[in-house]
Design a protein around this motif. Structure first.
Motif, PDB file in Angstrom:
ATOM      1  N   GLU A 455     -23.509  -2.585   0.666  1.00  0.00           N
ATOM      2  CA  GLU A 455     -23.522  -1.208   0.160  1.00  0.00           C
ATOM      3  C   GLU A 455     -22.899  -0.244   1.166  1.00  0.00           C
ATOM      4  O   GLU A 455     -22.211   0.715   0.788  1.00  0.00           O
ATOM      5  CB  GLU A 455     -24.955  -0.789  -0.159  1.00  0.00           C
ATOM      6  N   VAL A 456     -23.136  -0.480   2.471  1.00  0.00           N
ATOM      7  CA  VAL A 456     -22.525   0.373   3.498  1.00  0.00           C
ATOM      8  C   VAL A 456     -21.006   0.282   3.418  1.00  0.00           C
ATOM      9  O   VAL A 456     -20.302   1.303   3.415  1.00  0.00           O
ATOM     10  CB  VAL A 456     -23.024  -0.035   4.899  1.00  0.00           C
ATOM     11  N   CYS A 457     -20.491  -0.929   3.351  1.00  0.00           N
ATOM     12  CA  CYS A 457     -19.037  -1.113   3.272  1.00  0.00           C
ATOM     13  C   CYS A 457     -18.454  -0.507   2.002  1.00  0.00           C
ATOM     14  O   CYS A 457     -17.356   0.062   2.015  1.00  0.00           O
ATOM     15  CB  CYS A 457     -18.689  -2.598   3.341  1.00  0.00           C
ATOM     16  N   GLU A 458     -19.215  -0.615   0.916  1.00  0.00           N
ATOM     17  CA  GLU A 458     -18.706  -0.158  -0.375  1.00  0.00           C
ATOM     18  C   GLU A 458     -18.836   1.350  -0.552  1.00  0.00           C
ATOM     19  O   GLU A 458     -17.912   2.003  -1.079  1.00  0.00           O
ATOM     20  CB  GLU A 458     -19.461  -0.878  -1.500  1.00  0.00           C
ATOM     21  N   ASN A 459     -19.959   1.925  -0.125  1.00  0.00           N
ATOM     22  CA  ASN A 459     -20.270   3.312  -0.490  1.00  0.00           C
ATOM     23  C   ASN A 459     -20.425   4.282   0.680  1.00  0.00           C
ATOM     24  O   ASN A 459     -20.266   5.485   0.503  1.00  0.00           O
ATOM     25  CB  ASN A 459     -21.561   3.338  -1.322  1.00  0.00           C
ATOM     26  N   TRP A 460     -20.795   3.791   1.862  1.00  0.00           N
ATOM     27  CA  TRP A 460     -21.077   4.706   2.958  1.00  0.00           C
ATOM     28  C   TRP A 460     -19.837   5.066   3.765  1.00  0.00           C
ATOM     29  O   TRP A 460     -19.702   6.206   4.221  1.00  0.00           O
ATOM     30  CB  TRP A 460     -22.130   4.100   3.898  1.00  0.00           C
ATOM     31  N   VAL A 461     -18.966   4.103   3.992  1.00  0.00           N
ATOM     32  CA  VAL A 461     -17.800   4.318   4.859  1.00  0.00           C
ATOM     33  C   VAL A 461     -16.538   4.316   4.005  1.00  0.00           C
ATOM     34  O   VAL A 461     -16.228   3.332   3.337  1.00  0.00           O
ATOM     35  CB  VAL A 461     -17.710   3.223   5.942  1.00  0.00           C
ATOM     36  N   SER A 462     -15.825   5.424   4.042  1.00  0.00           N
ATOM     37  CA  SER A 462     -14.598   5.527   3.254  1.00  0.00           C
ATOM     38  C   SER A 462     -13.370   5.366   4.158  1.00  0.00           C
ATOM     39  O   SER A 462     -13.461   5.441   5.380  1.00  0.00           O
ATOM     40  CB  SER A 462     -14.541   6.876   2.530  1.00  0.00           C
ATOM     41  N   ILE A 463     -12.239   5.126   3.515  1.00  0.00           N
ATOM     42  CA  ILE A 463     -10.982   4.875   4.229  1.00  0.00           C
ATOM     43  C   ILE A 463     -10.061   6.082   4.046  1.00  0.00           C
ATOM     44  O   ILE A 463      -9.769   6.491   2.924  1.00  0.00           O
ATOM     45  CB  ILE A 463     -10.283   3.609   3.694  1.00  0.00           C
ATOM     46  N   ASP A 464      -9.610   6.659   5.165  1.00  0.00           N
ATOM     47  CA  ASP A 464      -8.659   7.767   5.095  1.00  0.00           C
ATOM     48  C   ASP A 464      -7.271   7.290   4.706  1.00  0.00           C
ATOM     49  O   ASP A 464      -6.570   7.917   3.901  1.00  0.00           O
ATOM     50  CB  ASP A 464      -8.578   8.486   6.449  1.00  0.00           C
ATOM     51  N   SER A 465      -6.855   6.180   5.305  1.00  0.00           N
ATOM     52  CA  SER A 465      -5.518   5.646   5.032  1.00  0.00           C
ATOM     53  C   SER A 465      -5.476   4.186   5.444  1.00  0.00           C
ATOM     54  O   SER A 465      -6.312   3.722   6.219  1.00  0.00           O
ATOM     55  CB  SER A 465      -4.445   6.435   5.795  1.00  0.00           C
ATOM     56  N   THR A 466      -4.507   3.467   4.923  1.00  0.00           N
ATOM     57  CA  THR A 466      -4.290   2.075   5.286  1.00  0.00           C
ATOM     58  C   THR A 466      -2.867   1.929   5.817  1.00  0.00           C
ATOM     59  O   THR A 466      -1.905   2.344   5.158  1.00  0.00           O
ATOM     60  CB  THR A 466      -4.506   1.141   4.086  1.00  0.00           C
ATOM     61  N   ILE A 467      -2.744   1.368   7.002  1.00  0.00           N
ATOM     62  CA  ILE A 467      -1.447   1.197   7.647  1.00  0.00           C
ATOM     63  C   ILE A 467      -1.013  -0.246   7.454  1.00  0.00           C
ATOM     64  O   ILE A 467      -1.674  -1.181   7.920  1.00  0.00           O
ATOM     65  CB  ILE A 467      -1.518   1.524   9.153  1.00  0.00           C
ATOM     66  N   THR A 468       0.105  -0.435   6.750  1.00  0.00           N
ATOM     67  CA  THR A 468       0.619  -1.765   6.448  1.00  0.00           C
ATOM     68  C   THR A 468       1.801  -2.076   7.353  1.00  0.00           C
ATOM     69  O   THR A 468       2.697  -1.229   7.522  1.00  0.00           O
ATOM     70  CB  THR A 468       1.057  -1.847   4.978  1.00  0.00           C
ATOM     71  N   PRO A 469       1.860  -3.255   7.951  1.00  0.00           N
ATOM     72  CA  PRO A 469       2.995  -3.576   8.827  1.00  0.00           C
ATOM     73  C   PRO A 469       4.292  -3.714   8.040  1.00  0.00           C
ATOM     74  O   PRO A 469       4.297  -4.215   6.906  1.00  0.00           O
ATOM     75  CB  PRO A 469       2.580  -4.910   9.452  1.00  0.00           C
ATOM     76  N   ARG A 470       5.358  -3.264   8.658  1.00  0.00           N
ATOM     77  CA  ARG A 470       6.672  -3.469   8.064  1.00  0.00           C
ATOM     78  C   ARG A 470       7.103  -4.921   8.261  1.00  0.00           C
ATOM     79  O   ARG A 470       6.596  -5.628   9.121  1.00  0.00           O
ATOM     80  CB  ARG A 470       7.686  -2.506   8.680  1.00  0.00           C
ATOM     81  N   SER A 471       8.053  -5.366   7.470  1.00  0.00           N
ATOM     82  CA  SER A 471       8.470  -6.770   7.512  1.00  0.00           C
ATOM     83  C   SER A 471       9.143  -7.093   8.837  1.00  0.00           C
ATOM     84  O   SER A 471       9.744  -6.226   9.487  1.00  0.00           O
ATOM     85  CB  SER A 471       9.427  -7.071   6.359  1.00  0.00           C
ATOM     86  N   SER A 472       9.039  -8.361   9.236  1.00  0.00           N
ATOM     87  CA  SER A 472       9.594  -8.767  10.521  1.00  0.00           C
ATOM     88  C   SER A 472      11.109  -8.638  10.569  1.00  0.00           C
ATOM     89  O   SER A 472      11.693  -8.561  11.656  1.00  0.00           O
ATOM     90  CB  SER A 472       9.196 -10.222  10.815  1.00  0.00           C
ATOM     91  N   GLY A 473      11.776  -8.599   9.411  1.00  0.00           N
ATOM     92  CA  GLY A 473      13.227  -8.442   9.400  1.00  0.00           C
ATOM     93  C   GLY A 473      13.702  -7.012   9.525  1.00  0.00           C
ATOM     94  O   GLY A 473      14.909  -6.758   9.653  1.00  0.00           O
ATOM     95  N   ASP A 474      12.776  -6.059   9.501  1.00  0.00           N
ATOM     96  CA  ASP A 474      13.147  -4.647   9.628  1.00  0.00           C
ATOM     97  C   ASP A 474      13.764  -4.409  11.008  1.00  0.00           C
ATOM     98  O   ASP A 474      13.185  -4.799  12.028  1.00  0.00           O
ATOM     99  CB  ASP A 474      11.897  -3.792   9.450  1.00  0.00           C
TER     100      ASP A 474
END
Length: 506
Positions: A455-474
């Motif tokens: 429940e803590v993971c689902e409802n108590w703590v929210s995510i501001d943003s998610t940083i996704t890695p760029r591809s290794s060929g970039d």
């Protein structure tokens, strides 16, 4: 009527408190500033009454004053800096100022003595760690050797949250997570005190009873209720250190979870399900039964970007937000790779993975075309290289994280967190958390079974943003990887050169 949970965290320079309901909603916050004492070089202290207790009491009174008629405090939990060493008498009166965690470096001679007594291998076998300034055991020995009258009067040696809990309840306890840094007095595998070969320094009954952070230690006494405003009889949790509470406050609680904290320095906690001893990472218990951590840290992070802003003359007197905005404008004016400039931000030495207190900051690749933008970007990317080097220690032993929660002021630095994700190749979730005091409340809620980890993971703590890695060929990613290789090779070359110079006869 609203059921509430009260959490208070005592930091190095500030105390923060929160009132939160059983759904994780924050109802009130409070804070109080304080300082440290440095009576001589290498000695860093807090007054346990003036700083720890008075701050706790004032913040608690302010929070309680916001409650409506009929509201109820279900439990109190506190966290604080640690591990600290505070000798107290039988009435819990402090006998001297508290000796702080790793920033206090007074016990070098005692560390050497401990290593002579039983050897580094035996210390590592017992505690899962080598001795450093973060180790509390040698600081107890320092008191015994340098302040014998205080040692003679000491009924207990305790840490910061131990003192707060004892003052609130009369119960002298310490959590496993903090006890794990009282090496070499704590047996990591056995989860207990082991004073073999050290009983001339401290006895078992002088150390607090060990509990898990989410265990109820006792209840608020009438005397402490009068000072704090917290009702008599309110349950008080055992609590923990601020770093562990930060992790819990970001929902980092299960095996595979990693907290990546971007603060003035960097700190990482990777949760594991059994003790893992490693010469590079720090091993200790975590907050819950059957949970442990592998921790890492860098010496410099946000302090390096502040240094860069000062050196580049960006402070207009309009506040930190304006200063940061000016710095990031410069950073974005340069391309990834900073025009070939690589920065090593070892202004105060480095912790993981090098554990080199003598390392210092370096710029390489400077040319006549290097401008202020390239210097600014090189500093930010240098911090990223430092973080990546520390987190890389997990991969070296097959302990890569499966879920990463990023916290701290540095998460606002898009170049920093994107560079880290690009180089490590994993996603970072930037958690919307208000810090360790919120983690204290989660510990209280779990300890009283008013919520669950899920429940803590689902409802108590929210995510501001998610940083996704760029591809290794970039192309930009390939540029950053080459820069990281240069970062590592430059450090190693300079380290070898420094050692060679030190070995030369005068």
């Amino acid at each position: 009527m609203t059921a509430l949970l009260l959490g208070v965290d005592i930091g190095t320079y500030e105390t923060k408190g929160v009132l939160v309901d059983t759904n994780g909603v924050v109802h009130a916050t409070a804070r109080s500033r304080h300082g440290i004492s440095t009576p001589q070089p290498g000695h860093v202290e807090h007054d346990a009454i003036d700083v720890w207790w008075n701050d706790f009491a004032s913040v608690s009174r302010e929070l309680v004053s916001t409650m409506s008629t009929g509201d109820e405090i279900l439990a109190v939990a506190c966290s604080a800096i640690g591990p600290c060493v505070l000798p107290v008498d039988a009435e819990l009166n402090p006998l001297r100022p508290a000796i702080l965690y790793g920033v206090d470096t007074r016990a070098d001679e005692q560390i050497a003595d401990f290593e002579r007594r039983i050897g580094r291998d035996e210390i590592f076998r017992r505690s899962g760690n080598t001795l450093t300034s973060q180790s509390a055991g040698p600081k107890v020995a320092w008191i015994v050797e340098n302040e014998p009258a205080i040692a003679e009067a000491a009924r207990w040696y305790m840490t910061s949250q131990s003192f707060l809990v004892a003052t609130l309840t009369g119960e002298v306890v310490i959590d496993h997570a903090t006890a794990g840094y009282y090496h070499p007095f704590y047996d990591l595998a056995g989860g207990c005190w082991d004073l073999t070969d050290f009983d001339d320094i401290v006895t078992p009954d002088q150390l607090p009873a060990i509990r898990w952070s989410s265990d109820v230690a006792g209840t608020v006494t009438a005397a402490s209720a009068a000072e704090t405003g917290i009702p008599e009889g309110t349950p008080v949790l055992t609590g923990t250190t601020d770093a562990v509470a930060e992790a819990v406050g970001a929902s980092v609680m299960d095996d595979g979870d990693l907290m990546l904290m971007y603060g003035s320095s960097g700190y990482m906690i990777r949760v594991v399900s059994e003790p893992v001893a490693d010469a590079v990472l720090w091993s200790a218990p975590f907050a819950f039964p059957g949970s442990y951590v592998l921790a890492a840290g860098t010496s410099t992070a946000g302090t390096a970007t502040r240094w860069a802003a000062d050196m580049l003359g960006l402070d207009t007197g309009e506040g930190d937000d304006a200063l940061f905005s000016s710095l990031m404008q410069l950073v974005h004016d340069a391309r990834p790779g900073a025009g070939g400039v690589v920065h090593i931000p070892h202004f105060s030495g480095e912790r993981t993975p090098f554990h080199d207190p003598d390392a210092r900051g370096v710029f390489t690749g400077l040319s006549l075309t290097t401008g202020r933008a390239e210097l600014a970007r090189a500093v930010v990317e240098g911090v990223a290289h430092s973080v990546v080097s520390a987190v890389g220690a997990y991969a070296e032993i097959g302990m890569e994280p499966t879920r990463v929660m990023a916290i701290g002021g540095g998460t606002k630095n898009d170049v920093l967190v994107q560079t880290v994700s690009d180089l490590l190749g994993f996603e970072q979730n930037c958690a919307a958390t208000i810090g360790a005091a919120y983690g204290d409340v989660i510990l209280a809620a779990l300890g009283l079974a008013v919520t669950t980890k899920a429940e803590v993971c689902e409802n108590w703590v929210s995510i501001d943003s998610t940083i996704t890695p760029r591809s290794s060929g970039d192309p930009d990613v390939e540029t950053l990887r080459r820069a990281h290789d240069e970062f590592l090779s430059t450090y190693r070359a300079l380290s070898r050169a420094r050692l060679t110079t030190e070995e030369k006869p005068e």
